[in-house]
Design an enzyme around this catalytic site. Structure first.
Site, PDB file in Angstrom:
ATOM      1  N   GLY A 181       0.438  -1.443  -0.283  1.00 35.62           N
ATOM      2  CA  GLY A 181       0.078   0.159  -0.092  1.00 35.62           C
ATOM      3  C   GLY A 181       0.702   1.498   0.072  1.00 35.62           C
ATOM      4  N   GLY A 183       2.421   2.884  -2.243  1.00 38.32           N
ATOM      5  CA  GLY A 183       2.918   3.370  -3.394  1.00 38.32           C
ATOM      6  C   GLY A 183       2.499   4.678  -4.016  1.00 38.32           C
ATOM      7  N   CYS A 186      -0.908   3.492  -6.026  1.00 39.41           N
ATOM      8  CA  CYS A 186      -1.574   1.921  -5.388  1.00 39.41           C
ATOM      9  C   CYS A 186      -2.916   2.697  -3.820  1.00 39.41           C
ATOM     10  CB  CYS A 186      -0.644   1.758  -4.303  1.00 39.41           C
ATOM     11  SG  CYS A 186      -1.083   0.609  -3.341  1.00 39.41           S
TER      12      CYS A 186
END
Length: 347
Positions: A181, A183, A186
């Site tokens: 998570g 990114g 993301c």
């Protein structure tokens, strides 16, 4: 249900405290690392930065460019076997030794992976990548790939806790990819409520991996060279970058014009854009867990990777680390409530 009370930290929660140094110049810092991998026995040396296995980042062109800087690319999994054949035929062994072949975990993926690896004995690295590395299916797939390719260097993920790092290394992974998570494109944490602050994940997972003779990749969460340095300082053996390497002429993203400016499309691999392109849309039983953004065209990636490496070298001089290998030992993190002075905008 249970609650863990320990505070977990991301890159924005800390700074690195400076220390006395005998280094006179950034040019004295060696960013190259040498690793001998647990299961394959292979040895690799280079700058342990990896372009993320996203189709708007890790193209063949990106791999060829970054290899000139001794940097790796986890080439995305959506190239055909035929395209791989053309790429392998056009590149030197030095370039191919800085390439990871990405794979999903289906039977079709396994067959394709084997066909690609057969193209050249210089393709030594495999990147097995699924969003949820806590699946037993991933562990079984790692065992299967290890049995079929005992000489390959296998990375697998993504996970964020030491128990699963150990599980994957025992199953046959040389390197474990860490990050759920963090990114820039993301949205897993938003859509699912699941995740782990990236710096704490790196610190804890590195401890688990190194205890078994494995390595980790810190995957995601870096938005500047300082974050890359913090990831290495926290114990990451490799750092994987997506957004920082997107938007370049080598990235492979779709170029569009907006208000007279060249922009490049960049999206997460669980986004609507990615699933429309590769899976015929978002399946009814799931949600998209990524976003699509337009980035200003950045030109050649050479300038960006030089800037990143220059920043990490500077970090090393601030703490007296003559090599990247020494950075973790020389790092003391301090918790902070501010990172930079933004009176004239962000860097």
């Amino acid at each position: 249900m249970r609650i863990e009370q320990d505070l977990k930290l991301g890159f924005k929660d800390v700074l690195i405290r400076p220390k006395r140094s005998t280094l006179k110049s950034r040019s004295q810092v060696d960013l190259n690392r040498q690793f001998t991998f647990k299961h394959s026995g292979k040895t690799w040396s280079g700058v342990p930065i990896i372009a993320a296995n996203m189709d708007s980042v890790a193209s063949f062109e990106m791999a060829a460019s970054l290899a000139q800087h001794n940097v790796m690319t986890a080439v995305h999994k959506h190239y055909s076997v035929e395209q791989w054949g053309e790429f392998v035929a056009s590149q030197t062994a030095e370039v191919l030794q800085h390439v990871m072949v990405s794979s999903g975990t289906s039977d079709t993926d396994f067959i394709k992976l084997s066909e690609i690896l057969a193209k050249s004995e210089d393709l030594n690295f495999i990147c097995i990548d699924i969003a949820n590395g806590y699946s037993e299916h991933l562990v079984d797939y790692v065992r299967k790939v290890r049995q079929a390719h005992p000489q390959a260097v296998i990375s697998a993920g993504n996970v964020v806790t030491g128990d699963m790092v150990e599980e994957l290394i025992i199953a046959g992974a040389d390197i474990v990819k860490v990050g759920i998570g963090p990114g820039s494109v993301c949205t897993t944490r938003v859509k699912t409520g699941v995740g782990y602050p990236q710096l704490s994940a790196i610190i804890e997972c590195a401890d688990a991996a190194h205890g078994l003779g494995g390595q980790i990749i810190g995957d995601g969460g870096c938005s500047c060279a300082g974050d890359v340095a913090k990831a290495f300082g926290g114990g990451a053996d490799f750092v994987m970058l997506g957004g920082m390497l997107a938007g370049h002429e080598q990235s492979g993203g779709e170029v569009v014009e907006q208000d007279g400016k060249m922009m490049v499309k960049f999206y997460g691999m669980s986004s609507q854009s990615a699933m429309d392109k590769h899976s015929g849309g978002v399946a009814k039983y799931r949600a998209a867990e990524g976003k699509t953004v337009l980035l200003p065209f950045k030109g050649s990636v050479d300038n960006t990777i030089n800037d990143i490496m220059g920043g990490v070298r500077s970090t090393c001089t601030y703490v007296g680390a003559a090599s990247l290998k020494e950075l973790t030992k020389r790092t003391t993190f301090i918790r902070v409530q501010e990172q930079e002075n933004n009176v004239y905008g962000k860097e």
